[in-house]
Design a protein around this motif. Sequence first.
Motif, mmCIF file in Angstrom:
data_model
loop_
_atom_site.group_PDB
_atom_site.id
_atom_site.type_symbol
_atom_site.label_atom_id
_atom_site.label_comp_id
_atom_site.label_asym_id
_atom_site.label_seq_id
_atom_site.Cartn_x
_atom_site.Cartn_y
_atom_site.Cartn_z
ATOM 1 N N LYS A 103 0.829 -1.194 0.000
ATOM 2 C CA LYS A 103 0.000 0.000 0.000
ATOM 3 C C LYS A 103 0.871 1.254 0.000
ATOM 4 C CE LYS A 103 -3.641 2.280 2.739
ATOM 5 N NZ LYS A 103 -4.436 2.217 3.989
ATOM 6 N N ASP A 104 0.428 2.283 -0.738
ATOM 7 C CA ASP A 104 1.112 3.593 -0.771
ATOM 8 C C ASP A 104 2.597 3.435 -1.081
ATOM 9 O OD1 ASP A 104 -1.264 4.820 -0.185
ATOM 10 O OD2 ASP A 104 -0.887 4.916 1.979
ATOM 11 N N MET A 105 2.873 2.878 -2.250
ATOM 12 C CA MET A 105 4.253 2.595 -2.649
ATOM 13 C C MET A 105 4.584 3.360 -3.917
ATOM 14 S SD MET A 105 5.878 -1.201 -2.990
ATOM 15 C CE MET A 105 7.651 -1.483 -3.064
ATOM 16 N N CYS A 106 5.756 3.985 -3.954
ATOM 17 C CA CYS A 106 6.238 4.664 -5.150
ATOM 18 C C CYS A 106 7.764 4.571 -5.153
ATOM 19 C CB CYS A 106 5.740 6.109 -5.222
ATOM 20 S SG CYS A 106 6.210 7.144 -3.824
ATOM 21 N N GLY A 107 8.426 5.448 -5.906
ATOM 22 C CA GLY A 107 9.878 5.366 -5.993
ATOM 23 C C GLY A 107 10.291 4.546 -7.191
ATOM 24 N N SER A 108 11.238 3.650 -6.998
ATOM 25 C CA SER A 108 11.789 2.885 -8.109
ATOM 26 C C SER A 108 10.720 2.019 -8.771
ATOM 27 C CB SER A 108 12.936 1.999 -7.618
ATOM 28 O OG SER A 108 13.410 1.182 -8.671
ATOM 29 N N MET A 109 10.742 1.996 -10.101
ATOM 30 C CA MET A 109 9.861 1.133 -10.856
ATOM 31 C C MET A 109 10.492 -0.227 -11.117
ATOM 32 S SD MET A 109 8.563 4.061 -13.542
ATOM 33 C CE MET A 109 7.377 3.075 -14.436
ATOM 34 N N MET A 110 11.756 -0.404 -10.769
ATOM 35 C CA MET A 110 12.449 -1.667 -10.963
ATOM 36 C C MET A 110 12.146 -2.609 -9.801
ATOM 37 S SD MET A 110 14.021 -0.884 -13.791
ATOM 38 C CE MET A 110 15.233 -2.176 -14.043
ATOM 39 N N SER A 111 12.174 -3.901 -10.077
ATOM 40 C CA SER A 111 11.871 -4.881 -9.032
ATOM 41 C C SER A 111 12.999 -4.999 -8.023
ATOM 42 C CB SER A 111 11.585 -6.245 -9.660
ATOM 43 O OG SER A 111 12.723 -6.726 -10.342
ATOM 44 N N LYS A 112 14.244 -4.713 -8.439
ATOM 45 C CA LYS A 112 15.402 -4.735 -7.543
ATOM 46 C C LYS A 112 16.087 -3.378 -7.605
ATOM 47 C CE LYS A 112 16.578 -9.666 -7.605
ATOM 48 N NZ LYS A 112 17.664 -10.648 -7.890
ATOM 49 N N GLY A 114 18.481 -0.448 -7.465
ATOM 50 C CA GLY A 114 19.912 -0.357 -7.239
ATOM 51 C C GLY A 114 20.724 -1.477 -7.842
ATOM 52 N N TYR A 115 20.093 -2.530 -8.345
ATOM 53 C CA TYR A 115 20.865 -3.634 -8.913
ATOM 54 C C TYR A 115 21.525 -3.214 -10.225
ATOM 55 C CZ TYR A 115 22.090 -8.193 -10.794
ATOM 56 O OH TYR A 115 22.788 -9.256 -11.339
ATOM 57 N N TYR A 116 20.775 -2.536 -11.087
ATOM 58 C CA TYR A 116 21.325 -2.056 -12.351
ATOM 59 C C TYR A 116 21.837 -0.629 -12.168
ATOM 60 C CZ TYR A 116 18.819 -6.069 -14.285
ATOM 61 O OH TYR A 116 18.357 -7.338 -14.549
ATOM 62 N N PRO A 117 22.767 -0.177 -13.018
ATOM 63 C CA PRO A 117 23.330 1.169 -12.840
ATOM 64 C C PRO A 117 22.368 2.297 -13.180
ATOM 65 C CG PRO A 117 24.227 0.121 -14.813
ATOM 66 C CD PRO A 117 23.453 -0.930 -14.086
ATOM 67 N N VAL A 118 21.258 1.987 -13.859
ATOM 68 C CA VAL A 118 20.260 2.996 -14.222
ATOM 69 C C VAL A 118 18.924 2.591 -13.619
ATOM 70 C CG1 VAL A 118 19.019 4.087 -16.126
ATOM 71 C CG2 VAL A 118 21.459 3.618 -16.347
ATOM 72 N N ASP A 119 18.166 3.581 -13.147
ATOM 73 C CA ASP A 119 16.892 3.299 -12.493
ATOM 74 C C ASP A 119 15.831 4.267 -13.017
ATOM 75 O OD1 ASP A 119 15.017 2.188 -10.856
ATOM 76 O OD2 ASP A 119 16.014 2.673 -8.971
ATOM 77 N N ILE A 120 14.562 3.867 -12.880
ATOM 78 C CA ILE A 120 13.418 4.702 -13.244
ATOM 79 C C ILE A 120 12.566 4.888 -11.992
ATOM 80 C CG2 ILE A 120 11.328 4.881 -14.619
ATOM 81 C CD1 ILE A 120 13.603 5.165 -16.393
ATOM 82 N N LEU A 121 12.178 6.137 -11.682
ATOM 83 C CA LEU A 121 11.368 6.423 -10.502
ATOM 84 C C LEU A 121 10.085 7.134 -10.896
ATOM 85 C CD1 LEU A 121 14.606 6.828 -9.597
ATOM 86 C CD2 LEU A 121 13.494 7.192 -7.398
ATOM 87 N N GLU A 122 9.006 6.815 -10.154
ATOM 88 C CA GLU A 122 7.728 7.528 -10.313
ATOM 89 C C GLU A 122 7.269 7.986 -8.925
ATOM 90 O OE1 GLU A 122 4.760 6.137 -9.156
ATOM 91 O OE2 GLU A 122 5.620 4.251 -8.456
ATOM 92 N N PHE A 123 6.271 8.898 -8.882
ATOM 93 C CA PHE A 123 6.047 9.647 -7.655
ATOM 94 C C PHE A 123 4.614 9.636 -7.142
ATOM 95 C CE2 PHE A 123 9.349 11.551 -10.315
ATOM 96 C CZ PHE A 123 10.452 11.377 -9.491
#
Length: 504
Positions: A103-112, A114-123
């Motif tokens: 519930k009430d979760m946002c931030g990284s769209m990746m399942s792990k 920090g594992y990959y050097p590039v990340d996608i975030l939503e707000f």
Amino acid sequence: MNKLLSYISIAVLTLSAAEAVAQPFREYRDRNLWNAGRNVNGVRADSVTVSYAEISGGYESGGYRNVNEAASLWNAGAEAATITHLDKISMTGSFSFRHSDAKDMCGSMMSKPGYYPVDILEFTPGRKTRQIYSIAGGITADIAENWRIGGTIDIENENYTKRKDLRHSNYRLDMTFVPSLMWHKGDIAAGASYIFSRTSETVKAEEMGITSGSYYAFLDKGLRYGVMDVWDNSGLHIFEAGVAGFPVAENSSGVALQFQWKGLYIDAEYGRRNGKIGEKQKIWYNFDGDNVSARLAYKLQLQELTHYFSGTYSFRSTEDMENVLEDVTENGVTLTRNYGASTVSLSNSHEAGVSWVARDGRMLSFGAGIGWKGDRTAASVLYPYVATQKKDRLDVGAWFWLPYRRFSMGCSVDFRFGWISDAARSVSDDVSPESGPTRLEEYYDIEREYFTTPSGIARLSFRYTFRRNIYIEARFRSCEPLKDLYRNSGGYRFFAGLALGYDF
């Protein structure tokens, strides 16, 4: 409740914390030093057949959390594992499934994150669901008087979904295949393994219905520097013509060597990784790196207790290159040209730790350990600016598992301390952009405070075993900061769960 758990933690520190673990399957598994390594042939260093099956569920909530964590979540799952010995063959296997509803979760769209050097975030805080399926198997056989051959395969699949705009669906697959060979004679054994791993993930974002505003996303290229824009802008790469979502893939190949002499065990491993973000002609990023790890363990019998001493070290490096691409149309045909690449981030990670565990023949066990992890990262998102970071974390803990007739109790305490040092500079005075690189300052400040705030984690487990080795177990965990917070939500975080299992 949080104060009570703090007092309990301090009281049992001299006895106990890594984690209260279930018995007796892990008891038998961990007493064989080979089982922590890559070579499945070491399973035949023991001769006890043991298995277990368990279903469990729990609830987690609390304000003390990082930016990618949910305000609260439910989870439930089932798992089973076995180590089976026959005359000339031994087999290992495991299966697990876990579902979580956050519930009430946002931030990284990746399942792990920090594992990959590039990340996608939503707000946009919203509901996220996750299903993880994993299956693993191994077999080893005696092929000659002093030789064994075998192999393992481990597959994990994950479905990860955001249910509120900005929506996204993730599909992740991890696979590892390890064929191995072993020579043994008396108290001496040596082995070698080849390791192939592949991990892949695709993030597909979408917006449902008609909305009055725009949803933004952030492409993190390193240290929370990157690009902020409307989510379907091509600069973020999550909604780009000709590409299905945001695909990431990484392949790794390596070798591992093992050696044992009586109670002494040593293994070492090296691997080379190559990854890419994008597909077909549109490869936006290429990244590669090296993995090195080593472990030294010693098993010592003193009267009724068996002592296990272990030391580990690992190193991981990653270089991320961003490609300069342009779509060019010639004679009605559109091709993507690559004009070169530039390094956007370099990172090195070191981990080291030592631990001690003592066990007796009645399933009593206790131990302690200390671990350190150090990350060194440099990011250059916009020339000529370069940002660097030094990040260190220290974990100290102890634990015990105490059986009494049909009752058992587990307890652990873990204290964590973190330090971060940041710096930024310009490497050229001849180039001066109108503005510096964009940084996600609010998220970074929360993450920095969460990491650098000393915290204590207490775990408690209570188990009752019925006849025929069926058990029921209650599990509790509390994580609490040891000083006041300013940017984080504060408070503490807890978990409570229940498990029903069968040892056979």
